[in-house]
Design a protein around this motif. Structure first.
Motif: not given
Ligand SMILES: [Zn+2]
Length: 64
Positions: A21, A23, A41, A43-44
């Protein structure tokens, strides 16, 4: 790590995606399954929706 198939595609499992992704994370949480698969996601927190076939192609492995 488990193979990518409809049986392992279960809500609450984590999916390792083939593509990273923007991010920087490739780890997504499966939040909905069915004809469309919803992935968040890790991560984000961005949420994406893929149809089942695309989801099965986009996921590298599943962490149950
Ligand atoms: Zn992400």
């Amino acid at each position: 790590m488990a193979d990518v198939n409809t049986k392992n595609l279960s809500t609450g499992a984590r999916a390792v995606m083939k593509k990273i992704h923007p991010c920087g994370s490739n780890l997504f949480l499966i939040t909905r399954t069915g004809a469309d698969v919803k992935l968040q996601c890790l991560g984000c927190n961005h949420i994406i929706m893929l149809d089942l076939n695309k989801a099965l192609k986009s996921i590298k492995s599943i962490i149950l």
